[in-house]
Design a protein around this motif. Sequence first.
Motif, short mmCIF file in Angstrom:
data_model
loop_
_atom_site.label_atom_id
_atom_site.label_comp_id
_atom_site.label_asym_id
_atom_site.label_seq_id
_atom_site.Cartn_x
_atom_site.Cartn_y
_atom_site.Cartn_z
N LEU A 103 0.84 -1.18 0.00
CA LEU A 103 0.00 0.00 0.00
C LEU A 103 0.88 1.25 0.00
O LEU A 103 1.95 1.26 0.63
CB LEU A 103 -0.90 0.03 1.24
CG LEU A 103 -2.06 -0.95 1.29
CD1 LEU A 103 -2.86 -0.74 2.57
CD2 LEU A 103 -2.98 -0.80 0.07
N ASP A 104 0.43 2.29 -0.69
CA ASP A 104 1.20 3.53 -0.67
C ASP A 104 0.74 4.40 0.51
O ASP A 104 -0.25 4.10 1.19
CB ASP A 104 1.09 4.27 -2.00
CG ASP A 104 -0.34 4.64 -2.37
OD1 ASP A 104 -1.22 4.65 -1.49
OD2 ASP A 104 -0.59 4.91 -3.56
N ILE A 105 1.44 5.51 0.73
CA ILE A 105 1.17 6.34 1.89
C ILE A 105 -0.22 6.98 1.83
O ILE A 105 -0.94 6.97 2.84
CB ILE A 105 2.29 7.40 2.04
CG1 ILE A 105 3.59 6.68 2.45
CG2 ILE A 105 1.90 8.45 3.08
CD1 ILE A 105 4.81 7.57 2.47
N PRO A 106 -0.68 7.53 0.69
CA PRO A 106 -2.04 8.08 0.66
C PRO A 106 -3.10 7.05 1.05
O PRO A 106 -4.09 7.38 1.71
CB PRO A 106 -2.20 8.53 -0.80
CG PRO A 106 -0.80 8.84 -1.24
CD PRO A 106 0.05 7.82 -0.57
N ALA A 107 -2.91 5.79 0.65
CA ALA A 107 -3.87 4.74 1.01
C ALA A 107 -3.87 4.49 2.51
O ALA A 107 -4.92 4.23 3.12
CB ALA A 107 -3.55 3.45 0.26
N LEU A 108 -2.70 4.55 3.15
CA LEU A 108 -2.61 4.37 4.59
C LEU A 108 -3.28 5.51 5.34
O LEU A 108 -3.98 5.30 6.33
CB LEU A 108 -1.14 4.23 5.01
CG LEU A 108 -0.41 2.98 4.52
CD1 LEU A 108 1.08 3.08 4.83
CD2 LEU A 108 -1.00 1.73 5.16
N VAL A 109 -3.08 6.73 4.85
CA VAL A 109 -3.72 7.88 5.48
C VAL A 109 -5.24 7.78 5.38
O VAL A 109 -5.96 8.02 6.35
CB VAL A 109 -3.23 9.20 4.84
CG1 VAL A 109 -4.03 10.39 5.37
CG2 VAL A 109 -1.74 9.40 5.10
N GLU A 110 -5.73 7.39 4.23
CA GLU A 110 -7.17 7.25 4.04
C GLU A 110 -7.73 6.15 4.95
O GLU A 110 -8.82 6.30 5.53
CB GLU A 110 -7.48 6.93 2.58
CG GLU A 110 -8.97 6.75 2.27
CD GLU A 110 -9.80 7.99 2.61
OE1 GLU A 110 -11.00 7.81 2.93
OE2 GLU A 110 -9.27 9.12 2.57
N ALA A 111 -7.00 5.06 5.07
CA ALA A 111 -7.44 3.98 5.95
C ALA A 111 -7.49 4.45 7.40
O ALA A 111 -8.40 4.07 8.16
CB ALA A 111 -6.50 2.78 5.82
N ALA A 112 -6.53 5.27 7.81
CA ALA A 112 -6.53 5.81 9.17
C ALA A 112 -7.75 6.70 9.38
O ALA A 112 -8.38 6.68 10.45
CB ALA A 112 -5.24 6.58 9.43
N LYS A 113 -8.10 7.51 8.38
CA LYS A 113 -9.28 8.37 8.49
C LYS A 113 -10.55 7.54 8.64
O LYS A 113 -11.43 7.86 9.46
CB LYS A 113 -9.38 9.26 7.25
CG LYS A 113 -8.32 10.34 7.15
CD LYS A 113 -8.48 11.15 5.87
CE LYS A 113 -7.43 12.26 5.78
NZ LYS A 113 -7.56 13.04 4.52
N GLN A 114 -10.66 6.49 7.84
CA GLN A 114 -11.85 5.65 7.92
C GLN A 114 -11.91 4.92 9.26
O GLN A 114 -13.00 4.72 9.82
CB GLN A 114 -11.85 4.64 6.76
CG GLN A 114 -11.98 5.27 5.39
CD GLN A 114 -13.21 6.14 5.26
OE1 GLN A 114 -14.31 5.76 5.68
NE2 GLN A 114 -13.04 7.33 4.68
#
Length: 345
Positions: A103-114
């Motif tokens: 996973l790339d960093i934007p995907a990790l950030v989005e997952a954290a938000k969710q």
Amino acid sequence: MTKATIDSDVSERAQDDILAVARKKVLEGGVGLDQDETLAVLNLPDDRLPELLELAHEVRLKWCGEEVEMEGIISLKTGGCPEDCHFCSQSGLFESPVRSAWLDIPALVEAAKQTQKTGATEFCIVAAVKGPDERLLSQLEQAVAAIKSEVDIEVAASVGILTQEQVDRLAAAGVHRYNHNLETARSYFPQVVTTHSWETRRDTLRMVKEAGMEVCCGGILGMGETLEQRAEFAQDLAALDPTEVPMNFLDPRPGTPFADYEVMPAQDALRAIGAFRLALPKTILRFAGGRELTLGDLGAEQGLLGGINAIIVGNYLTTLGRPQEQDLEMMGKLRLPIKALNSTC
């Protein structure tokens, strides 16, 4: 026989009863049961299970409070692991259906938000590796920084066996809790993993604790261990004095050496939850993988009223969890408040 003699006899029997011992030692004194005492709890008959769970719940309320901590997890690197953990479909050594992915960093950030939207206060980034190489460690450091800049959530990590330098870098990056499971009792570990040692895992946890990060360390029950080894495992964990112990129950994965193992009976799983709470009275006990298969909805509720005070919401690494909405609904039904961000036990 006089009344005094009868009362004395009842008192002596009560002293020998393990739950009476636990009530005095654990509930009143806050001291966990030792290995022999934990084994006695694991050997309790089914008709005493409600009594055990009630006591475990009392212990949890007294020493940890009523709030439940919720956590979401995500895999940064999935599959292709070089280790042979016999329960894990992410091993590259088995014929398992997990494909390698990053996973790339934007995907990790989005997952954290969710994850935060569910009410969870913890977000754990996991990678299927023996230990992190420079590429992985650098990406993890960047991901932690990016998440902290956009999401009000604690970030934990689980990326395998670490060197001292790697421990120091993760601590400096702001990882507040590190997960590295011992998996099972020291005496049973060679039956579960052969590509590294139990001691290697323990050494990583020691360095993590010395660096100031919280220790998250648990394992999987129902992998063929004896009750004696289950009690040994509880004491192995207690010796580490971890902040959190994830309690997983084996969900046999196709293609792994444990694929044909039977699912742990729900009564045994609940008995283990109660026993671990009495051995670890002040530790976060978290429902993790396998609870849906092993316990179902009713059993999960019994666990939350029998010693558990944290859960993983959503899916796990290689198995599906319950929809997040169902867990939130269960929490509301049981009138269990969700732990607020950064509150302490």
